[in-house]
Scaffold this active site. Structure first.
Site, PDB file in Angstrom:
ATOM      1  N   ALA A 523       0.823  -1.209   0.000  1.00  0.00           N
ATOM      2  CA  ALA A 523       0.000   0.000   0.000  1.00  0.00           C
ATOM      3  C   ALA A 523       0.857   1.259   0.000  1.00  0.00           C
ATOM      4  O   ALA A 523       0.566   2.232  -0.707  1.00  0.00           O
ATOM      5  CB  ALA A 523      -0.927  -0.011   1.213  1.00  0.00           C
ATOM      6  N   CYS A 550      -4.798   2.364   0.557  1.00  0.00           N
ATOM      7  CA  CYS A 550      -4.577   1.619  -0.689  1.00  0.00           C
ATOM      8  C   CYS A 550      -4.795   0.121  -0.547  1.00  0.00           C
ATOM      9  O   CYS A 550      -5.111  -0.546  -1.540  1.00  0.00           O
ATOM     10  CB  CYS A 550      -3.178   1.900  -1.238  1.00  0.00           C
ATOM     11  SG  CYS A 550      -3.100   3.444  -2.146  1.00  0.00           S
ATOM     12  N   ASP A 551      -4.656  -0.434   0.633  1.00  0.00           N
ATOM     13  CA  ASP A 551      -4.929  -1.858   0.796  1.00  0.00           C
ATOM     14  C   ASP A 551      -6.424  -2.148   0.679  1.00  0.00           C
ATOM     15  O   ASP A 551      -6.835  -2.927  -0.189  1.00  0.00           O
ATOM     16  CB  ASP A 551      -4.375  -2.365   2.127  1.00  0.00           C
ATOM     17  CG  ASP A 551      -2.915  -2.787   2.029  1.00  0.00           C
ATOM     18  OD1 ASP A 551      -2.573  -3.518   1.086  1.00  0.00           O
ATOM     19  OD2 ASP A 551      -2.118  -2.378   2.886  1.00  0.00           O
ATOM     20  N   PRO A 552      -7.272  -1.583   1.535  1.00  0.00           N
ATOM     21  CA  PRO A 552      -8.700  -1.856   1.352  1.00  0.00           C
ATOM     22  C   PRO A 552      -9.228  -1.356   0.016  1.00  0.00           C
ATOM     23  O   PRO A 552     -10.123  -1.978  -0.569  1.00  0.00           O
ATOM     24  CB  PRO A 552      -9.357  -1.139   2.533  1.00  0.00           C
ATOM     25  CG  PRO A 552      -8.342  -0.187   3.049  1.00  0.00           C
ATOM     26  CD  PRO A 552      -7.011  -0.762   2.733  1.00  0.00           C
ATOM     27  N   GLY A 555      -8.471  -3.982  -2.452  1.00  0.00           N
ATOM     28  CA  GLY A 555      -9.328  -5.134  -2.227  1.00  0.00           C
ATOM     29  C   GLY A 555     -10.744  -4.925  -2.714  1.00  0.00           C
ATOM     30  O   GLY A 555     -11.334  -5.819  -3.340  1.00  0.00           O
TER      31      GLY A 555
END
Length: 787
Positions: A523, A550-552, A555
């Site tokens: 991220a 940026c991770d969620p 996803g």
């Protein structure tokens, strides 16, 4: 007209979140009609820095990038609007508006999907509270995690919460659509920015604090911090790193020619933060002697996650962007925009359609919808019956499969005892506890409702068992660098041969092709390269990463792509390969620097806690240490109310301050005036006075106590979940409420290998003797090797 296979959507939202949700639905095949005032939606006149019209009255680049290929009708004819509503599968709202109240719309047709995307949700003590993204960031705890202790905390730049809220809304719609098509049941989807901000911007600080036993917090010692290493200066610019693993940290030490730092002491982030001056001097004595390109080249060879820290022009110039054709022309005028952030079977997305003029479709026939069943009233979980093989790790990939699990799919998370999911290691802060790897806040959230097995994919027995799981699956998801799955001989040709109906989602950091194909990326890397870091930070300081979204975001975009591909599979009977790179999802929600640069030549830069749509907007110190007040005036009415609260009628009467543009120009003086008023007041009293007058305001809440927020409690956003090792703690859930759902979390996140016997024995029929033999040989297990 013949009904299209996708849903018929009517969108009456005025927010950026609503427009982005509509864009994603249109990209997924929906027919979208925008309902707007006769003068046109405010977004048509928006640009960074406030509302504006282009010299030739052309629609602004933001509107054109989000609304191309859609229809427009005006909201001044009730009969016209009523006809659209009656024919729609999906209604998008910002709450009560030209279509009516969301609850009434849902009750009038139980087969209709109604979406409300609002700052705090439709119910609860804060439901009607005036708010902007900035004040919501403060109120959710998301603003309080970021920055150095010697300066005020800083917001995530770039309206990221609104964009990501739109993405979550689109995922919720596409999931609900599956049930609408099969059972006829609609839904009322209540999406809240505040939930999204907490989920994507606080790094699970509340859950971590609970896992640590909730030690007393010192109100004078802030929760905020920065990562080290992160954004660092070079000879000619800035470069970004992250070292999420011990191997990456040690490789970084080799990069900067300081192998002496490869110790347990310096490997601890706590040490690096406590001795930040010493650490930073060591890093920058090396980075500042090399160009950004040289640093990146050397870091890539050592497999250290790295990227240039880009502004708008820098993003446009990236070889990655050119090689993968990530930007396309914005219809209707100048500008370049990110393409749809996923590919299906490698095919380029369709070219963008025209941008509708205001009311262009007033007299056009109402789009017909495809027939759907009468509502069953069961309100079953929308993804029940789907089987998912989850080969993902860390945060982004498991977020995609987490959405499927929460919505009813049967998800099997695959790890091995030799290579556990890396995000489990973030439980290392509790390393003195037995089975500490079961106490990662990240893992406890993103893996709730899943089964877990341990299979060593390096061994033929493990690979064979995974293929047997894939034979039964509807969906396979992975987020390794491309070479990893290919080394396991589990890439798309193999999966498709084993199960021709399965959809496979691959989530490499930078794509399956192109010059960055095999680079690792997390991220932080996405935030550095896409312009997010360039928009985040104090104006007189370095770029800072937002830390989290940026991770969620990656996803949820992968989940959207998976739902689109599954719908295509259902129609054709043939599985699809989905490519959903994290960098493309990040570019999609960080579009502003690219749009402004390519359309207007404007280079967006960080502005601390000020913002493009409001003035004044900032954080203000109150009468106690670390008691920060967030305030933002987006409208002239809010400005007038503010001057009344702070007792400054002279400011209200000043014609130079009658517009947002004028107030932007006087930002320093206005900050001084508001700051003088706030400095003598308790933050709670100042917040209450402003909110009562209709001014968006909020205290900066401590993210470590977010589960006690009255609105989050009222919405049930945190759910108390008992875990066999970690204990009972408040775990954040999905950022929307859904009809008939009392709890999202039916089962806690699994312990390592918890379901080996259930999944491999009961489902696949592996004999108990084989399971026992494989466990003895280390193929299966419930404890990480070496721990």
């Amino acid at each position: 007209m013949t009904a299209a296979p996708g849903p018929v959507v009517v969108d009456a939202t005025a927010s950026l979140a609503g427009a982005y949700c509509a864009r994603l639905l249109a990209d997924a095949g929906a027919t979208v009609t925008v309902v707007e005032p006769p003068t046109g939606a405010a977004l048509r006149r928006y640009a960074h820095g406030g509302p504006r019209a282009d010299p030739d009255d052309r629609d602004g680049v933001r509107f054109r990038s989000l609304r191309h290929g859609q229809r427009s009708v005006r909201d001044d004819d009730p009969g016209r609007v009523a006809a659209l509503v009656a024919a729609a599968d999906v209604l998008l709202t910002d709450g009560p508006g030209p279509l009516g109240a969301p609850g009434d719309l849902a009750a009038a047709d139980p087969g209709r999907i109604v979406v409300a995307i609002t700052p705090y949700g439709l119910v609860g003590p804060y439901a009607d509270r005036p708010a902007t993204e900035f004040t919501v960031q403060a109120d959710s705890g998301a603003l309080g995690v970021r920055g150095t202790a010697d300066r005020p905390p800083i917001q995530m730049g770039g309206r990221l919460v609104e964009y990501v809220a739109g993405a979550y809304a689109a995922a919720a719609v596409l999931a609900a659509r599956r049930r609408q098509v099969t059972d006829g049941d609609g839904d009322l989807l209540d999406v809240a920015w505040c939930d999204v901000a907490n989920l994507t911007g606080t790094l699970f600080a509340d859950l971590m604090h609970s896992l640590a036993g909730r030690p007393p917090t010192d109100p004078t010692r802030p929760a905020r911090s920065v990562e080290l290493p992160s954004v660092e200066p070079t000879l000619d610019g800035w470069v970004g790193f992250n070292t999420n693993t011990r191997v990456q940290f040690e490789s970084f030490c080799l990069l900067i020619e300081r192998p002496d730092l490869m110790t347990d002491e310096w490997a601890s982030l706590a040490t690096r933060v406590a001795r930040a001056d010493e650490w930073t001097a060591a890093v920058r004595s090396w980075t500042t002697r090399h160009t950004t390109a040289e640093v990146v080249e050397r870091a890539v060879l050592l497999r250290v996650p790295v990227a240039p820290v880009c502004d708008g022009p820098g993003v446009v110039a990236l070889d990655l962007v050119a090689a993968r054709d990530l930007l396309g022309d914005v219809p209707g005028g100048p500008g370049r925009m990110p393409r749809r952030p996923y590919l299906i079977d490698g095919a380029a997305p369709p070219p963008p359609g025209p941008v509708p003029a205001v009311g262009e479709h007033d007299d056009a026939p109402v789009p017909p919808r495809a027939p759907r069943p009468a509502p069953s009233g069961r309100n079953a979980p929308p993804l029940a019956g789907l089987r998912v093989v989850d080969l993902t790790a860390w945060w982004a990939g498991p977020t995609a499969t987490h959405l499927f699990a929460a919505l009813g799919a049967e998800v099997v998370h695959v790890e091995s005892v030799r290579r556990i999911d890396g995000v489990r290691l973030t439980g290392g802060m509790l390393a003195g506890r037995d089975a500490w790897w079961e106490c990662s806040a990240f893992f406890l959230h993103v893996n709730a409702n899943k089964d877990a097995v341990t299979l060593d994919l390096d061994r033929p027995e493990g690979r064979a068992l995974v293929l047997r799981l894939i034979e039964q699956a509807d969906l396979v998801v992975e987020n390794f660098t491309p070479r990893v799955l290919e080394q396991f001989d589990l890439d798309w040709p193999v999966v498709h041969a084993v199960n021709p109906r399965a959809v496979m989602v691959r989530m490499p950091a930078f794509g399956l092709t192109g010059p960055w194909r095999d680079r690792p990326g997390f991220a932080q890397t996405m935030e550095q390269v896409t312009g997010m870091a360039w928009m985040t930070g104090h104006a007189d300081d370095q770029p800072r990463i937002p830390r989290g979204p940026c991770d969620p975001n990656g996803g949820v975009h992968a989940a959207i792509a998976a739902l689109v591909a599954l719908e295509q599979r259902d129609r054709t009977g043939v599985g699809r390969l989905v490519e959903a790179p994290m960098v493309e999802a990040a570019l999609a929600v960080a579009a502003e620097p690219v749009l402004e640069w390519t359309a207007y030549g404007r280079r967006i830069a960080r502005a601390g806690n000020r913002g493009p749509t409001a003035a004044p907007q900032n954080l203000y110190a109150t009468d106690a240490p670390e008691a920060w007040l967030a305030l933002a005036c987006e409208t002239d009415a809010q400005w007038q109310a503010l001057t009344g609260v702070i007792g400054r009628p002279d400011l209200a009467a000043d014609p130079a301050l009658a517009s947002v543009a004028g107030r932007h120009a006087a930002a320093d003086a206005l900050d001084a005036a508001v700051g003088a008023w706030a400095a003598t007041r308790p933050v709670a009293a100042a917040e209450a006075a402003l909110v009562a007058a209709g001014v968006p305001a909020a205290r900066v809440r401590d993210p470590r106590t977010a589960s006690q927020h009255p609105q989050l409690v009222a919405r049930g956003f945190f759910e108390s979940v008992p875990h066999p090792v970690a204990g009972t703690h408040p775990v954040p859930t999905l950022p929307w409420r859904s009809r008939g759902v009392d709890r999202w979390i039916r089962r806690p996140a699994p312990t390592l290998g918890q379901h080996n016997e259930v999944v491999l024995g009961d489902r696949l029929g592996v004999p108990p003797a084989d399971l026992a033999a494989w466990t003895a040989a280390g193929l299966l297990g419930t404890r990480p090797a070496g721990l």
